[in-house]
Structure formats: structure tokens, C-alpha cells
Scaffold this motif. Structure first.
Motif, PDB file in Angstrom:
ATOM      1  N   VAL A 173      13.726 -14.450  -9.911  1.00 54.55           N
ATOM      2  CA  VAL A 173      13.479 -14.146  -8.507  1.00 54.55           C
ATOM      3  C   VAL A 173      12.612 -12.902  -8.423  1.00 54.55           C
ATOM      4  O   VAL A 173      12.819 -11.944  -9.174  1.00 54.55           O
ATOM      5  CB  VAL A 173      14.796 -13.900  -7.736  1.00 54.55           C
ATOM      6  CG1 VAL A 173      14.519 -13.378  -6.330  1.00 54.55           C
ATOM      7  CG2 VAL A 173      15.628 -15.172  -7.656  1.00 54.55           C
ATOM      8  N   ALA A 174      11.655 -12.908  -7.520  1.00 50.23           N
ATOM      9  CA  ALA A 174      10.849 -11.724  -7.232  1.00 50.23           C
ATOM     10  C   ALA A 174      10.492 -11.747  -5.750  1.00 50.23           C
ATOM     11  O   ALA A 174      11.051 -12.519  -4.971  1.00 50.23           O
ATOM     12  CB  ALA A 174       9.600 -11.687  -8.116  1.00 50.23           C
ATOM     13  N   GLY A 175       9.556 -10.898  -5.346  1.00 47.30           N
ATOM     14  CA  GLY A 175       9.106 -10.861  -3.966  1.00 47.30           C
ATOM     15  C   GLY A 175       7.638 -10.520  -3.916  1.00 47.30           C
ATOM     16  O   GLY A 175       6.974 -10.472  -4.957  1.00 47.30           O
ATOM     17  N   PHE A 176       7.128 -10.285  -2.714  1.00 43.88           N
ATOM     18  CA  PHE A 176       5.704 -10.042  -2.519  1.00 43.88           C
ATOM     19  C   PHE A 176       5.418  -8.560  -2.241  1.00 43.88           C
ATOM     20  O   PHE A 176       6.319  -7.810  -1.872  1.00 43.88           O
ATOM     21  CB  PHE A 176       5.193 -10.902  -1.380  1.00 43.88           C
ATOM     22  CG  PHE A 176       5.132 -12.371  -1.703  1.00 43.88           C
ATOM     23  CD1 PHE A 176       4.950 -12.830  -2.992  1.00 43.88           C
ATOM     24  CD2 PHE A 176       5.241 -13.308  -0.693  1.00 43.88           C
ATOM     25  CE1 PHE A 176       4.879 -14.183  -3.273  1.00 43.88           C
ATOM     26  CE2 PHE A 176       5.169 -14.670  -0.961  1.00 43.88           C
ATOM     27  CZ  PHE A 176       4.989 -15.105  -2.257  1.00 43.88           C
ATOM     28  N   PRO A 177       4.152  -8.138  -2.363  1.00 46.33           N
ATOM     29  CA  PRO A 177       3.822  -6.710  -2.215  1.00 46.33           C
ATOM     30  C   PRO A 177       4.049  -6.194  -0.803  1.00 46.33           C
ATOM     31  O   PRO A 177       4.106  -6.944   0.162  1.00 46.33           O
ATOM     32  CB  PRO A 177       2.324  -6.656  -2.555  1.00 46.33           C
ATOM     33  CG  PRO A 177       2.028  -7.920  -3.279  1.00 46.33           C
ATOM     34  CD  PRO A 177       2.971  -8.935  -2.731  1.00 46.33           C
ATOM     35  N   SER A 178       4.146  -4.868  -0.708  1.00 47.26           N
ATOM     36  CA  SER A 178       4.116  -4.187   0.579  1.00 47.26           C
ATOM     37  C   SER A 178       3.524  -2.800   0.376  1.00 47.26           C
ATOM     38  O   SER A 178       3.662  -2.210  -0.702  1.00 47.26           O
ATOM     39  CB  SER A 178       5.511  -4.078   1.200  1.00 47.26           C
ATOM     40  OG  SER A 178       6.369  -3.297   0.398  1.00 47.26           O
ATOM     41  N   ALA A 179       2.842  -2.309   1.418  1.00 44.34           N
ATOM     42  CA  ALA A 179       2.260  -0.966   1.413  1.00 44.34           C
ATOM     43  C   ALA A 179       1.338  -0.738   0.221  1.00 44.34           C
ATOM     44  O   ALA A 179       1.225   0.367  -0.278  1.00 44.34           O
ATOM     45  CB  ALA A 179       3.360   0.096   1.461  1.00 44.34           C
ATOM     46  N   GLY A 180       0.676  -1.799  -0.244  1.00 45.05           N
ATOM     47  CA  GLY A 180      -0.251  -1.672  -1.358  1.00 45.05           C
ATOM     48  C   GLY A 180       0.394  -1.603  -2.717  1.00 45.05           C
ATOM     49  O   GLY A 180      -0.289  -1.412  -3.738  1.00 45.05           O
ATOM     50  N   ASN A 181       1.720  -1.777  -2.777  1.00 41.15           N
ATOM     51  CA  ASN A 181       2.460  -1.710  -4.038  1.00 41.15           C
ATOM     52  C   ASN A 181       3.028  -3.075  -4.399  1.00 41.15           C
ATOM     53  O   ASN A 181       3.381  -3.857  -3.516  1.00 41.15           O
ATOM     54  CB  ASN A 181       3.622  -0.719  -3.919  1.00 41.15           C
ATOM     55  CG  ASN A 181       3.147   0.692  -3.714  1.00 41.15           C
ATOM     56  OD1 ASN A 181       2.361   1.213  -4.499  1.00 41.15           O
ATOM     57  ND2 ASN A 181       3.599   1.320  -2.634  1.00 41.15           N
ATOM     58  N   PRO A 182       3.161  -3.351  -5.696  1.00 39.50           N
ATOM     59  CA  PRO A 182       3.818  -4.605  -6.078  1.00 39.50           C
ATOM     60  C   PRO A 182       5.286  -4.577  -5.697  1.00 39.50           C
ATOM     61  O   PRO A 182       5.873  -3.501  -5.521  1.00 39.50           O
ATOM     62  CB  PRO A 182       3.645  -4.641  -7.610  1.00 39.50           C
ATOM     63  CG  PRO A 182       3.460  -3.223  -8.006  1.00 39.50           C
ATOM     64  CD  PRO A 182       2.766  -2.543  -6.860  1.00 39.50           C
ATOM     65  N   TYR A 183       5.869  -5.756  -5.536  1.00 39.72           N
ATOM     66  CA  TYR A 183       7.308  -5.833  -5.299  1.00 39.72           C
ATOM     67  C   TYR A 183       8.021  -5.202  -6.485  1.00 39.72           C
ATOM     68  O   TYR A 183       7.648  -5.409  -7.644  1.00 39.72           O
ATOM     69  CB  TYR A 183       7.728  -7.286  -5.116  1.00 39.72           C
ATOM     70  CG  TYR A 183       9.148  -7.445  -4.646  1.00 39.72           C
ATOM     71  CD1 TYR A 183       9.471  -7.263  -3.300  1.00 39.72           C
ATOM     72  CD2 TYR A 183      10.158  -7.765  -5.532  1.00 39.72           C
ATOM     73  CE1 TYR A 183      10.778  -7.415  -2.854  1.00 39.72           C
ATOM     74  CE2 TYR A 183      11.465  -7.921  -5.102  1.00 39.72           C
ATOM     75  CZ  TYR A 183      11.775  -7.739  -3.763  1.00 39.72           C
ATOM     76  OH  TYR A 183      13.074  -7.881  -3.327  1.00 39.72           O
ATOM     77  N   LEU A 184       9.069  -4.437  -6.209  1.00 38.97           N
ATOM     78  CA  LEU A 184       9.638  -3.579  -7.240  1.00 38.97           C
ATOM     79  C   LEU A 184      10.433  -4.319  -8.307  1.00 38.97           C
ATOM     80  O   LEU A 184      10.356  -3.975  -9.492  1.00 38.97           O
ATOM     81  CB  LEU A 184      10.534  -2.529  -6.569  1.00 38.97           C
ATOM     82  CG  LEU A 184      11.154  -1.470  -7.473  1.00 38.97           C
ATOM     83  CD1 LEU A 184      10.092  -0.686  -8.239  1.00 38.97           C
ATOM     84  CD2 LEU A 184      12.024  -0.522  -6.647  1.00 38.97           C
ATOM     85  N   TYR A 185      11.222  -5.324  -7.916  1.00 41.56           N
ATOM     86  CA  TYR A 185      12.183  -5.914  -8.846  1.00 41.56           C
ATOM     87  C   TYR A 185      11.832  -7.351  -9.232  1.00 41.56           C
ATOM     88  O   TYR A 185      11.531  -8.176  -8.370  1.00 41.56           O
ATOM     89  CB  TYR A 185      13.582  -5.910  -8.244  1.00 41.56           C
ATOM     90  CG  TYR A 185      14.182  -4.526  -8.112  1.00 41.56           C
ATOM     91  CD1 TYR A 185      14.574  -3.807  -9.235  1.00 41.56           C
ATOM     92  CD2 TYR A 185      14.367  -3.950  -6.862  1.00 41.56           C
ATOM     93  CE1 TYR A 185      15.133  -2.546  -9.121  1.00 41.56           C
ATOM     94  CE2 TYR A 185      14.929  -2.689  -6.725  1.00 41.56           C
ATOM     95  CZ  TYR A 185      15.305  -1.988  -7.863  1.00 41.56           C
ATOM     96  OH  TYR A 185      15.853  -0.741  -7.738  1.00 41.56           O
TER      97      TYR A 185
END
Length: 279
Positions: A173-185
Motif C-alpha cells: 500500500v502507498a499513496g500519492f504526492p502532496s506539497a511537491g513531496n512523495p507520499y511518505l510511507y
């Protein structure tokens, strides 16, 4: 299954509006209470061309000790209620697909493979080898992003933290970027220990792809999962087609919704086209 599903073949936080992005620090939030899958939530998911079928809630404990309850969408994409509220469909003029949010480039991405002593979230030796190969997949491309991999329990300055979820399933499981940063986990389920290095590398590469903003290649049918679903066709504005990649099913893409037993762990041709176009 709460995973990027495994398909038994012979031969696994999303569309943020650029006008209302979620800070990366919020990815370390504490448990969100009373997260219910309401008709409103399903409508928001469908409006963003995400599959509203089989949406579940999952609660995850992260290596820093924080916990979080999220929606699990399309089997391997996690998004919190707050993130869902911040998302907005965006009209675009203009099949690899991406979200509206990307990672700021050029930059070095610090990837941590979690190996904390005494914790069951440690990556195994097999998973560490797979993560090493997955990071090499990205560093072999001509991107404005480069990736520095460290195996440690020190989470300081991490951009992506890859850890094991000991639930016995297969996938991640992961997620999508926000604020110009990759998803953390990036969570890798412990059941991956039952599969080859190549399959593990495939899943690692796939989930890192989500953290950089790549959607499932077959988001419109989920054909790779063996049960085509057309629930995502209603509003394609939530998925941005990447020029130079096909609209038809690309069976060689590492970003297919589900994976099989004979994965090579390598990018398909159009995965490379997509990433080099974006970064």
C-alpha cells in the motif's frame, strides 16, 4: 484483500488539487476517529475517476509509532478523510496515467528501508534486496529525480519510508504526492516473503511509482485483476493521460492494478516513457 492483489497467471492519498495540497507532515497524523464509508465519500471517490467499488477502511501503525485510519481504494492506495476533502477534479485539455500532484524536481529523494531492531516492521533480507533493485530501476532512468537508499531505523529526513506490515497478506500500500513531496510511507505486506525476488521488486517498484504520482495503468477497467470493472469510466478528469503512452491496456506495465507470478521486476517500455516525460 487489502492489497495490491495477486492474480494467479501462468506464464499495490491520491489526486490532490494543486490549489489545496496536504502538507507532508500531516502524513504522520494520529488515528482519525469514526471514519465511515458514506455515500458522500463514495461520490467523491467516483468524481475523481477512482474506483468506488470495494472501498475499505484500514488502520496502520507506522514505524514512528503513529497510527492512522485511511480509506483503501483500488486495493493498494491509501487516503485519509482529510486528504479526500482537499481533492478537487481539475479540467484538463490535454496509458500511463498520473495524478495532478507530482514531486518537485530536480531533487534527491531519500528512501529509508526500515530495519529497526526489535520491531516486526523490519524489512526482511529478501525485501531489502527487492527494494535495492527497485531503487536501481528508478536511478537507471534519465530523470530529474535521483534516489538515495539507506537501511536504518533513523527516520530523520526521510522522503519515503518502506516498511513491512506483518499481516501475512501479499502486496503493498502507498499513496500519492502532496506539497511537491512523495507520499511518505510504503507498506510491504509480510506475505511477499513467499514470492520471488523479481515479484518483490515489481511490487516495490509499483508502490514507489504511486508515491511519485503514477496511477494504475488499467484504472479504467482493472483488467489485470481478472474482473473488469467499468465504475471509473464516468469522469476521466481525475486521471491525466501521459503523452506518448498507449490508451489501450499495456500488459507490460509495472503499474497495472494487479500482479502475477512471472513478473520480471523491470519497467515496461511505456513506464519509462511516462517517468521520463514527467521528470
Amino acid at each position: 484483500m487489502k492489497i495490491k492483489s495477486l492474480v494467479m497467471l501462468g506464464a499495490l492519498s491520491l489526486l490532490f488539487s494543486c490549489q489545496n495540497e496536504q502538507p507532508i507532515a500531516d502524513q504522520k497524523e494520529t488515528l482519525e476517529q469514526e471514519l465511515e464509508i458514506t455515500p458522500k465519500i463514495l461520490s467523491q471517490i467516483e468524481a475523481l475517476s477512482l474506483n468506488p467499488e470495494d472501498v475499505e477502511t484500514i488502520t496502520t501503525t507506522f514505524p514512528d509509532g503513529s497510527t492512522r485510519t485511511s480509506l483503501l481504494i483500488e486495493g493498494d492506495i491509501a487516503i485519509s478523510a482529510a486528504e479526500l476533502e482537499s481533492m478537487r477534479p481539475v479540467d484538463i485539455s490535454n496509458k500511463q496515467y498520473r495524478t495532478y500532484n507530482l514531486v518537485t524536481s530536480p531533487r534527491v529523494i531519500e528512501v529509508i528501508g526500515y530495519t529497526g531492531l526489535g520491531f516486526n516492521q523490519n524489512l526482511t533480507a529478501l525485501q531489502q534486496d527487492a527494494l535495492t533493485e527497485a531503487v536501481a530501476n528508478y536511478n537507471d532512468l534519465n530523470l530529474g529525480l535521483s534516489f538515495n537508499l539507506t537501511f536504518t531505523n533513523d527516520l530523520t529526513n526521510a522522503d519515503i519510508i518502506v516498511f513491512q506490515n506483518p499481516n501475512g497478506a501479499a502486496g503493498g500500500v502507498a499513496g500519492f504526492p502532496s506539497a511537491g513531496n512523495p507520499y511518505l510511507y510504503v507498506q510491504i505486506y509480510s506475505g511477499m516473503e513467499n514470492y520471488s525476488l523479481e515479484v518483490n521488486t515489481h511490487v516495490m517498484t509499483h508502490e514507489i511509482g504511486h508515491t511519485l504520482g503514477l496511477r494504475h495503468t488499467d484504472w479504467f477497467t482493472r483488467q489485470s485483476c481478472g474482473r473488469p470493472s467499468f465504475g471509473e469510466l464516468a469522469n476521466p478528469s481525475g486521471a491525466v493521460h501521459i503523452p506518448g503512452t498507449p490508451y489501450r491496456l499495456d500488459p507490460n506495465s509495472v503499474m497495472l492494478s494487479c500482479f502475477g507470478l512471472n513478473e520480471t521486476g523491470e519497467f515496461g517500455r511505456y513506464d519509462i516513457v511516462a517517468l521520463e516525460y514527467l521528470y
